[in-house]
Write a protein that holds these residues in place. Structure first.
Motif, PDB file in Angstrom:
ATOM      1  N   SER A  10      40.435  25.926  56.456  1.00  0.00           N
ATOM      2  CA  SER A  10      40.335  27.009  55.676  1.00  0.00           C
ATOM      3  C   SER A  10      40.776  26.842  53.939  1.00  0.00           C
ATOM      4  CB  SER A  10      41.006  28.090  56.495  1.00  0.00           C
ATOM      5  OG  SER A  10      42.303  27.634  56.648  1.00  0.00           O
ATOM      6  N   SER A  13      38.197  29.281  51.484  1.00  0.00           N
ATOM      7  CA  SER A  13      36.858  30.103  52.106  1.00  0.00           C
ATOM      8  C   SER A  13      37.416  30.491  53.502  1.00  0.00           C
ATOM      9  CB  SER A  13      36.003  28.595  52.392  1.00  0.00           C
ATOM     10  OG  SER A  13      36.395  27.878  53.304  1.00  0.00           O
ATOM     11  N   GLU A  14      36.549  31.323  54.273  1.00  0.00           N
ATOM     12  CA  GLU A  14      36.782  31.715  55.351  1.00  0.00           C
ATOM     13  C   GLU A  14      36.158  30.721  56.498  1.00  0.00           C
ATOM     14  OE1 GLU A  14      37.455  33.559  58.530  1.00  0.00           O
ATOM     15  OE2 GLU A  14      38.469  34.258  56.826  1.00  0.00           O
ATOM     16  N   THR A  16      35.776  30.932  59.829  1.00  0.00           N
ATOM     17  CA  THR A  16      35.133  31.432  60.760  1.00  0.00           C
ATOM     18  C   THR A  16      33.609  31.658  60.426  1.00  0.00           C
ATOM     19  OG1 THR A  16      35.729  33.848  60.540  1.00  0.00           O
ATOM     20  CG2 THR A  16      36.953  32.386  61.959  1.00  0.00           C
ATOM     21  N   THR A  39      42.741  32.863  58.261  1.00  0.00           N
ATOM     22  CA  THR A  39      41.465  33.785  58.156  1.00  0.00           C
ATOM     23  C   THR A  39      41.749  34.982  57.597  1.00  0.00           C
ATOM     24  OG1 THR A  39      39.850  34.779  59.774  1.00  0.00           O
ATOM     25  CG2 THR A  39      42.090  34.426  60.816  1.00  0.00           C
ATOM     26  N   ASN A  40      40.791  35.846  57.151  1.00  0.00           N
ATOM     27  CA  ASN A  40      40.919  37.165  56.629  1.00  0.00           C
ATOM     28  C   ASN A  40      40.668  38.041  58.057  1.00  0.00           C
ATOM     29  OD1 ASN A  40      38.113  37.691  57.084  1.00  0.00           O
ATOM     30  ND2 ASN A  40      37.497  37.360  55.125  1.00  0.00           N
ATOM     31  N   SER A  62      45.544  36.760  56.884  1.00  0.00           N
ATOM     32  CA  SER A  62      45.727  37.333  55.817  1.00  0.00           C
ATOM     33  C   SER A  62      45.538  38.805  55.473  1.00  0.00           C
ATOM     34  CB  SER A  62      45.300  36.760  54.507  1.00  0.00           C
ATOM     35  OG  SER A  62      45.427  35.373  54.548  1.00  0.00           O
ATOM     36  N   ARG A  75      41.840  42.502  47.813  1.00  0.00           N
ATOM     37  CA  ARG A  75      40.657  41.849  48.668  1.00  0.00           C
ATOM     38  C   ARG A  75      39.517  42.349  48.493  1.00  0.00           C
ATOM     39  NH1 ARG A  75      43.546  38.920  47.214  1.00  0.00           N
ATOM     40  NH2 ARG A  75      45.372  37.878  48.478  1.00  0.00           N
TER      41      ARG A  75
END
Length: 182
Positions: A10, A13-14, A16, A39-40, A62, A75
């Motif tokens: 990660s 970047s994300e 998933t 992850t977000n 996050s 975000r």
């Protein structure tokens, strides 16, 4: 296999989003390599939560805000309830097990520093840990104090993580540090 080796897919970047994320997670688990996912939370549904609970060693979501308005500022999304729901999906999927370790994080910025204490109060009773991070900008570390509305800037000291992490990009390039951008 190296002892103490973990993988975190990660970096900037994300994870998933990647088409091969599920396969990667299961393959690393098969070979006994712990995976730590940051992850977000926006793409975590019931099935993804089950997968993460079964095959990851730790998941950090996050969140960075306690209100949708603040989340929009830090975000560029207002989907705070969706992110909160993702954390509870992970906790439910894990059940009484001790793994994966489920944490949430809050990166201090000028737009959200006033919400830090509320964030801590809200999450400490649910997750295994709450991380509060300072945000690096260039060569300066910005520290925000919600109680005094002060911004303190100090020279950056060497990153301690260069001694216990190796950042490897998707193409095999190795970085000195997690903020060593190209």
């Amino acid at each position: 296999q190296g002892k103490g080796v973990t993988i975190s897919p990660s970096f900037w970047s994300e994870p998933t989003v990647a088409r091969s994320f599920d396969t990667f997670l299961m393959r690393a688990h098969k070979y006994g390599i712990p995976v730590i996912v940051a992850t977000n939370g926006l793409l975590i549904n019931g099935l993804k939560a089950q997968l993460l609970a079964r095959y990851s060693a730790a998941v950090n979501v996050s969140i960075d805000a306690t209100t949708s308005e603040t989340l929009q500022k830090v975000r560029a999304t207002t989907r705070l309830e969706r992110i909160r729901d993702a954390v509870f999906l992970l906790l439910n999927a894990r059940g009484p097990a001790s793994t994966p370790r489920i944490t949430v994080s809050f990166s201090l910025e000028a737009a959200n520093c006033h919400e830090k204490d509320e964030f801590l109060r809200d999450w400490l009773s649910y997750v295994d840990a709450v991380r509060v991070n300072n945000v690096y900008r260039g060569r300066k570390l910005k520290e925000h104090s919600s109680s005094k509305d002060l911004v303190i800037t100090q020279e950056r000291t060497p990153c301690r993580e260069i001694y216990d992490q190796m950042i490897v990009d998707w193409n095999g390039d190795v970085r000195v540090c997690c903020i060593d951008g190209k």
